[in-house]
Design a protein around this motif. Structure first.
Motif, PDB file in Angstrom:
ATOM      1  N   LYS A  13       0.840  -1.211   0.000  1.00 34.52           N
ATOM      2  CA  LYS A  13       0.000   0.000   0.000  1.00 34.52           C
ATOM      3  C   LYS A  13       0.866   1.249   0.000  1.00 34.52           C
ATOM      4  O   LYS A  13       0.596   2.196  -0.733  1.00 34.52           O
ATOM      5  N   CYS A  17       1.116   4.138  -2.871  1.00 31.29           N
ATOM      6  CA  CYS A  17       0.928   5.547  -2.528  1.00 31.29           C
ATOM      7  C   CYS A  17       2.125   6.372  -2.993  1.00 31.29           C
ATOM      8  O   CYS A  17       1.958   7.447  -3.587  1.00 31.29           O
ATOM      9  N   GLY A  38      -6.278   3.884   4.072  1.00 28.90           N
ATOM     10  CA  GLY A  38      -5.909   4.402   2.758  1.00 28.90           C
ATOM     11  C   GLY A  38      -5.061   5.646   2.955  1.00 28.90           C
ATOM     12  O   GLY A  38      -4.374   5.792   3.964  1.00 28.90           O
ATOM     13  N   TYR A  39      -5.154   6.563   2.001  1.00 24.99           N
ATOM     14  CA  TYR A  39      -4.381   7.801   2.066  1.00 24.99           C
ATOM     15  C   TYR A  39      -5.210   8.963   1.554  1.00 24.99           C
ATOM     16  O   TYR A  39      -5.955   8.822   0.590  1.00 24.99           O
ATOM     17  N   ALA A  52      -7.663   4.381  -2.111  1.00 26.17           N
ATOM     18  CA  ALA A  52      -8.267   3.259  -1.389  1.00 26.17           C
ATOM     19  C   ALA A  52      -8.194   2.034  -2.288  1.00 26.17           C
ATOM     20  O   ALA A  52      -8.527   2.120  -3.479  1.00 26.17           O
ATOM     21  N   ASP A  53      -7.759   0.923  -1.734  1.00 30.91           N
ATOM     22  CA  ASP A  53      -7.685  -0.333  -2.489  1.00 30.91           C
ATOM     23  C   ASP A  53      -6.960  -0.162  -3.818  1.00 30.91           C
ATOM     24  O   ASP A  53      -7.434  -0.598  -4.872  1.00 30.91           O
ATOM     25  N   GLU A  54      -5.821   0.518  -3.775  1.00 31.05           N
ATOM     26  CA  GLU A  54      -4.986   0.758  -4.957  1.00 31.05           C
ATOM     27  C   GLU A  54      -5.749   1.416  -6.102  1.00 31.05           C
ATOM     28  O   GLU A  54      -5.536   1.114  -7.281  1.00 31.05           O
TER      29      GLU A  54
END
Length: 126
Positions: A13, A17, A38-39, A52-54
């Motif tokens: 993750k 990011c 997530g970010y 979120a979720d790549e």
């Protein structure tokens, strides 16, 4: 001892990011902060996107919603206590992601939507 599957997932993750931020930094000085697994992505202190979720989602309001709808891109939705919650962030179309000048335009519009949302929150608190 090998890293745990959780550690591997967290590293993946973080790597994703970092790649997103590096790509966006070609068009704007973007930073990331971890949030809810997530970010949040920020420009000039304003959250304009999330990961979120790549998947990368940009902030949407009436000023840029039509751009995302024209591409038939989905909003970010998550399961909130048994019912879906939809946020005002939409997935960015892959062709836009690959076109630097278009990406810059979409970043600017998402940033403007983020600023409007931030101003609205300030007004509602006053």
């Amino acid at each position: 001892m090998p890293p745990s599957p959780d550690a591997d997932a967290k590293a993946a993750k973080q790597q994703f990011c970092n790649e997103v931020v590096r790509h966006l930094n070609q068009v704007a000085p973007v930073t990331a902060r971890g949030m809810f697994g997530g970010y949040g992505l920020y420009l000039e202190g304003v959250m304009f996107a999330l990961i979120a979720d790549e998947t990368v989602y940009f902030k949407v309001d009436e000023g840029n919603r039509g751009d995302f709808e024209a591409w038939k891109m989905p909003p970010f939705t998550y399961d909130g206590k048994g019912k879906p919650i939809t946020l005002s962030y939409y997935e960015i179309p892959p062709p836009i992601w690959e076109d630097g000048s278009e990406l810059q335009h979409w970043v600017e519009r998402a940033h403007a939507a983020g600023k409007r949302a931030k101003q609205g929150k300030r007004r509602s608190r006053a």
